[in-house]
Design a protein around this motif. Structure first.
Motif, short mmCIF file in Angstrom:
data_model
loop_
_atom_site.label_atom_id
_atom_site.label_comp_id
_atom_site.label_asym_id
_atom_site.label_seq_id
_atom_site.Cartn_x
_atom_site.Cartn_y
_atom_site.Cartn_z
N THR A 202 3.98 5.28 -15.73
CA THR A 202 4.19 6.11 -14.55
C THR A 202 3.07 7.16 -14.53
N THR A 216 -0.06 10.38 0.10
CA THR A 216 1.16 9.71 0.55
C THR A 216 0.83 8.46 1.36
N GLY A 220 1.35 4.80 -0.48
CA GLY A 220 2.35 4.02 0.24
C GLY A 220 1.81 2.67 0.68
N ASP A 223 1.81 0.29 -2.07
CA ASP A 223 3.16 -0.01 -2.55
C ASP A 223 3.35 0.46 -4.00
N ALA A 225 4.30 3.96 -4.55
CA ALA A 225 4.88 5.30 -4.44
C ALA A 225 6.01 5.53 -5.43
N ASP A 226 6.65 4.46 -5.90
CA ASP A 226 7.75 4.64 -6.84
C ASP A 226 7.26 4.91 -8.26
N ARG A 227 5.97 4.75 -8.51
CA ARG A 227 5.47 4.93 -9.87
C ARG A 227 4.37 5.98 -9.98
N ALA A 229 3.48 9.85 -8.66
CA ALA A 229 3.90 11.07 -7.97
C ALA A 229 2.69 11.96 -7.70
#
Length: 352
Positions: A202, A216, A220, A223, A225-227, A229
């Motif tokens: 991460t 952002t 995004g 793909d 964005a979940d890992r 920040a």
């Protein structure tokens, strides 16, 4: 008494290297124009004669043949039986659909270097940094004020960070770590390369808050964005996001020695015990003899009030002062140096 140079001595010294140096920018501008006009894109699917290539790239017939032959002489095109094709180098790095495309970086340098370096004499006389004139389309210094220019700037950097990220993904034993912070990570491109290569990682990109919308949007689209920040803030005033590894790429060269030392002390405090810091820049060789590295340092002095490149030995010294151990240095992509240092882990030392 007036002396004159012996003409036989002058005749024995070939002026060729001096002349080639004098006109070196001509070759670079030919490359820049070829990228801008889409010459390599036009030949991506196969050879074409001069007339067809000129048509595809909107070249005027009066200029086309000399231009295409010059690109051939520079190793960017190949010519056989009157037809041109991309060289392996151009097909790999200058065709927009290529995953290793570097055209964005070529366009970035074209827009940022020439106007600024045109003021080198003034900078050498005054010591003052030089900036492009926003009214003439430049965006060094003012790029954050124009989102469109900022996107173009970052797209150019992405072309380079793709390669840098792939190299770091291969070189570092990431299995030992779970997280990293990319200091000055911009819109997250290098971080995305690393987490895609090592799915267990991460990441956090720490950069100015005004970069957040660009981050952002880009992360995004990738793909990721979940890992990955984003943390917005000031390197010297706000808390740095804790992580197992800190990546400082093209960061230290933007500051003077005092701020470099201060930043590395802050990084030492933020990285976890047993963690690692990765520093890469176009560092100057310790005997200060590599002209490309020295010109890169001169460029930083030209465009910033306190920046410059720095010697490998200096970076190692600053890392030791901050508390890190190690400091192994190795070439990176042929143009950079990577220094890897570690934060001691007292628990492991006690167990040993």
């Amino acid at each position: 008494m007036t002396t004159t140079e012996d003409p036989t001595t002058a005749a024995a010294v070939d002026p060729g290297p001096l002349i080639r140096l004098t006109i070196a920018d001509c070759a670079a501008k030919a490359l820049h124009s070829a990228v801008t006009l889409g010459v390599f894109r036009a030949l991506a699917d196969g050879p074409a004669d001069a007339a067809r290539t000129a048509e595809l790239a909107s070249l005027h017939p009066r200029m086309a043949t000399d231009f295409l032959d010059a690109l051939t002489g520079l190793g960017l095109l190949e010519r056989a039986e009157g037809r041109y094709r991309n060289s392996v180098l151009a097909q790999t790095y200058l065709v927009p659909s290529s995953p290793s495309y570097l055209g964005g970086f070529v366009e970035l340098t074209n827009e940022t270097l020439y106007s600024t370096w045109g003021r080198l004499t003034e900078a050498l006389r005054t010591g003052s940094p030089q900036h492009l004139d926003p009214d003439k389309g430049g965006f060094v210094g003012d790029r954050h004020q124009d989102p469109a220019k900022m996107k173009r700037f970052l797209a150019g950097l992405d072309a380079y960070s793709d390669r840098m990220g792939a190299e770091l993904a291969r070189r570092v034993d990431w299995a030992r770590y779970g997280s990293f912070t990319d200091l000055g990570g911009a819109r997250g491109n290098l971080a995305a390369v690393l987490v895609q290569a090592h799915p267990h990682l991460t990441a956090t990109c720490f950069d100015l808050e005004r970069t957040r919308p660009l981050f952002t949007e880009h992360v995004g689209r990738l793909d990721a964005a979940d890992r990955i920040a984003f943390a917005g803030g000031d390197f010297f005033a706000d808390p740095l996001p804790a992580a197992d590894v800190f990546v400082l790429g093209h960061i230290l060269h933007g500051f003077d020695t005092g701020r470099r030392r201060a930043l590395l002390r802050r990084v030492f405090d933020a990285v976890g015990p047993g963690g690692t810091v990765l520093v890469y820049d176009r560092m100057i060789d310790d005997d200060r003899s590599d002209p490309e590295r020295l010109l890169s340092s001169l460029h930083m002095r030209l465009v910033s009030p306190e920046g410059s490149e720095y010697r490998v030995a200096d970076c190692r010294s600053w890392l030791r002062e901050a508390g890190f151990t190690g400091g192994g240095a190795e070439p990176l992509l042929g143009t950079h140096t990577l220094i890897t240092a570690h934060k001691p882990n007292p628990a492991q030392e006690d167990a040993a």
